[in-house]
Design a protein around this motif. Structure first.
Motif, mmCIF file in Angstrom:
data_model
loop_
_atom_site.group_PDB
_atom_site.id
_atom_site.type_symbol
_atom_site.label_atom_id
_atom_site.label_comp_id
_atom_site.label_asym_id
_atom_site.label_seq_id
_atom_site.Cartn_x
_atom_site.Cartn_y
_atom_site.Cartn_z
ATOM 1 N N ALA A 232 1.369 11.038 0.932
ATOM 2 C CA ALA A 232 2.068 9.826 0.938
ATOM 3 C C ALA A 232 2.103 9.681 2.255
ATOM 4 N N ASN A 233 2.260 9.407 3.425
ATOM 5 C CA ASN A 233 1.966 9.042 4.236
ATOM 6 C C ASN A 233 0.372 9.004 4.700
ATOM 7 N N ASP A 234 -0.544 10.106 4.522
ATOM 8 C CA ASP A 234 -2.168 9.458 4.483
ATOM 9 C C ASP A 234 -1.777 8.318 3.982
ATOM 10 N N MET A 235 -1.727 7.785 2.339
ATOM 11 C CA MET A 235 -2.446 6.492 1.516
ATOM 12 C C MET A 235 -1.356 5.636 2.377
ATOM 13 N N LEU A 236 -0.428 5.599 3.038
ATOM 14 C CA LEU A 236 0.342 4.136 2.535
ATOM 15 C C LEU A 236 -0.172 3.910 4.809
ATOM 16 N N ARG A 237 -1.093 4.708 5.645
ATOM 17 C CA ARG A 237 -2.234 4.458 6.618
ATOM 18 C C ARG A 237 -3.642 3.677 5.865
ATOM 19 N N LYS A 238 -3.940 4.674 4.462
ATOM 20 C CA LYS A 238 -5.119 4.228 4.016
ATOM 21 C C LYS A 238 -5.198 2.420 3.210
ATOM 22 N N MET A 239 -4.173 2.980 2.607
ATOM 23 C CA MET A 239 -3.491 0.752 2.584
ATOM 24 C C MET A 239 -3.479 0.075 3.469
ATOM 25 N N GLU A 240 -3.271 0.479 4.522
ATOM 26 C CA GLU A 240 -3.471 -0.760 5.782
ATOM 27 C C GLU A 240 -4.448 -0.937 6.056
ATOM 28 N N GLU A 241 -5.692 0.568 6.174
ATOM 29 C CA GLU A 241 -6.503 0.288 6.444
ATOM 30 C C GLU A 241 -7.759 0.059 6.023
ATOM 31 N N ASN A 242 -7.486 -0.243 4.598
ATOM 32 C CA ASN A 242 -8.128 -1.304 3.510
ATOM 33 C C ASN A 242 -6.974 -2.527 3.188
ATOM 34 N N GLY A 243 -6.463 -3.309 4.553
ATOM 35 C CA GLY A 243 -6.269 -4.073 4.422
ATOM 36 C C GLY A 243 -5.084 -4.984 4.044
ATOM 37 N N TYR A 244 -3.828 -3.646 3.295
ATOM 38 C CA TYR A 244 -2.640 -4.047 2.472
ATOM 39 C C TYR A 244 -1.226 -4.253 3.120
ATOM 40 N N MET A 245 -0.656 -4.777 3.250
ATOM 41 C CA MET A 245 0.401 -4.677 3.847
ATOM 42 C C MET A 245 1.600 -3.892 3.013
ATOM 43 N N PRO A 246 1.714 -2.810 3.845
ATOM 44 C CA PRO A 246 3.634 -1.882 3.009
ATOM 45 C C PRO A 246 4.530 -3.119 2.867
ATOM 46 N N ASN A 247 5.392 -2.753 1.515
ATOM 47 C CA ASN A 247 6.016 -4.159 1.428
ATOM 48 C C ASN A 247 6.980 -3.474 1.642
ATOM 49 N N ILE A 248 8.654 -3.958 1.023
ATOM 50 C CA ILE A 248 10.505 -3.525 0.791
ATOM 51 C C ILE A 248 10.617 -2.010 0.073
ATOM 52 N N PHE A 249 8.869 -2.267 -0.954
ATOM 53 C CA PHE A 249 8.777 -0.682 -2.164
ATOM 54 C C PHE A 249 8.566 0.062 -1.464
ATOM 55 N N THR A 250 7.091 -0.372 -0.505
ATOM 56 C CA THR A 250 6.454 0.780 0.524
ATOM 57 C C THR A 250 7.678 1.574 0.864
ATOM 58 N N TYR A 251 8.283 0.715 1.772
ATOM 59 C CA TYR A 251 9.290 1.700 2.951
ATOM 60 C C TYR A 251 10.524 2.702 2.046
ATOM 61 N N ASN A 252 11.250 1.831 1.297
ATOM 62 C CA ASN A 252 12.039 2.193 0.410
ATOM 63 C C ASN A 252 11.567 3.610 -0.534
ATOM 64 N N VAL A 253 10.750 3.736 -0.543
ATOM 65 C CA VAL A 253 10.225 4.679 -1.527
ATOM 66 C C VAL A 253 10.002 5.789 -0.700
ATOM 67 N N LEU A 254 9.194 6.101 0.096
ATOM 68 C CA LEU A 254 9.575 6.855 0.964
ATOM 69 C C LEU A 254 10.278 7.175 2.042
#
Length: 389
Positions: free
Chosen positions: A309-331
């Motif tokens: 899940a953490n790797d997916m978060l970083r991949k998300m950022e690398e592809n130009g999508y900033m994590p939002n409140i939902f992302t952090y709460n899920v993690l």
């Protein structure tokens, strides 16, 4: 015009002012208005229509009143279009009683409400969950000799479905053809959503079949509603059967439909299947969006695969999508469930640094953890103080 061969008239000015007001650029529109006045070109009802529409969308009600007064002082009297703009704006702000007062005022001024007026007020009440009041407006409209159109029926049907009063929605649906109107795809979508919402799966399937047999072509929203409904109630095979048909036809299969399927599979414990669909997106020419990444992160956290899940978060950022409140709460919830307090506290720092906070679900889970293990609070505070240093 720049060469001085042509002077803009009221028609040209109104077009520019309307475009600026629709864009929310009221200051620039006022500058154009001042230029008009300097050239002794007087604003007309269309000019005021544009300004009042723009101000309503921005919720600047005091300024709306000022413009109304100015218009009346210039002997330009509001027509039904301007009243409808004001009524619709008030309803979208939840000020439906105020909108009704405006409607009464327009009647006193000799301007008769039309179907747009009544639909706006009905929609306002339905959005507030006050379907009985919306039905009252519906009946008043009929008493006034104004035949409801399909938009009127759809608004009221949606209101009933939002309140889970699906029987009333179905009864209204049956009245449509009797009253000389015809349902449309929006009507079917709304009732399908309502049936799934109250768990009437058999009726929803039957209604979907009736929609197809009546010759209606389902749109993206129809398929999304049906797929969501199937996944919600564990009908995974039926959901995949429908999805495979759509995928085979390349019919309404954009990234949002894939998001529904990936999320549905993850929520039904089929993470491997969800992961396989996620990984083939690039092969079929679709790019995951922020919602796709959030869905995958949620699925991985449900399975306790926090490193992935953490790797997916970083991949998300690398592809130009900033994590939002939902992302952090899920993690954070994932770390809490697995009692990984150190990692959770690290994410707490990252969350707060980006201006996000716990939502109600995360807060509730944290309270439960602290209730069962009060010592966790000391650990969180200690780790948090170290991180802040």
């Amino acid at each position: 015009m720049e060469q001085g061969n042509t002077e803009p008239d009221i028609y040209i000015y109104n077009i520019v002012i309307d475009a600026l007001c629709k864009d929310g650029n009221l200051d620039a529109a006022i500058n154009i208005l001042n230029e008009m006045k300097q050239k002794d070109i007087h604003p007309d009802i269309l000019t005021y229509n544009s300004f009042i529409n723009g101000l309503c969308k921005l919720g600047q009600w005091e300024k709306v009143k000022t413009w109304f007064s100015e218009m009346v002082n210039l002997n330009i009297y509001p027509d039904v279009r301007i009243f409808n703009i004001l009524i619709d704006g008030l309803c979208k702000e939840g000020k439906v009683e105020d909108a009704e007062e405006v409607m009464k005022h327009m009647v006193r001024k000799g301007v008769e409400p039309d179907i747009i007026t009544y639909n706006a007020i009905m929609d306002g009440y339905c959005l507030r969950g006050q379907v009985d009041r919306a039905r009252r407006i519906f009946n008043i409209m009929i008493d006034k000799g104004i035949e409801p159109n399909i938009i009127s029926y759809n608004i009221l049907i949606n209101g009933y479905c939002m309140k889970k009063e699906v029987n009333d929605a179905m009864q209204l649906f049956c009245e449509i053809s009797q009253k000389g109107s015809k349902p449309n795809v929006v009507t079917y979508n709304t009732i399908l959503q309502g049936l799934f919402k109250v768990g009437r799966i058999g009726h929803a399937k039957q209604f979907f079949a009736e929609m197809l047999s009546a010759g209606f072509i389902p749109d993206f929203y129809t398929h999304g509603i049906v797929l969501n409904g199937y996944f919600k109630y564990g009908l995974v095979e039926e959901a995949l059967s429908l999805f495979n048909k759509l995928e085979g036809k390349r019919e309404n299969t954009d990234i949002e439909l894939y998001n529904v399927v990936i999320g549905g599979l993850g929520n039904n414990g089929k993470l491997n299947e969800a992961r396989a669909i996620f990984e083939k997106l690039s092969l079929i020419g679709l790019l995951p969006n922020a919602r796709t990444y959030n869905i995958m992160i949620h699925g991985l956290c449900l399975e306790g695969l926090l490193d992935e899940a953490n790797d997916m978060l970083r991949k998300m950022e690398e592809n130009g999508y900033m994590p939002n409140i939902f992302t952090y709460n899920v993690l954070v919830r994932g770390f809490l469930r697995c009692s990984k307090i150190t990692e959770m506290t690290t994410f707490m720092k990252e969350m707060t640094g980006r201006g996000f906070s716990f939502d109600a679900t995360t807060t509730g889970l944290l309270v439960n953890v602290l209730r069962e293990s009060p010592s966790v609070l000391d650990m969180i505070l200690e780790l948090h103080s170290k991180i802040m240093k």
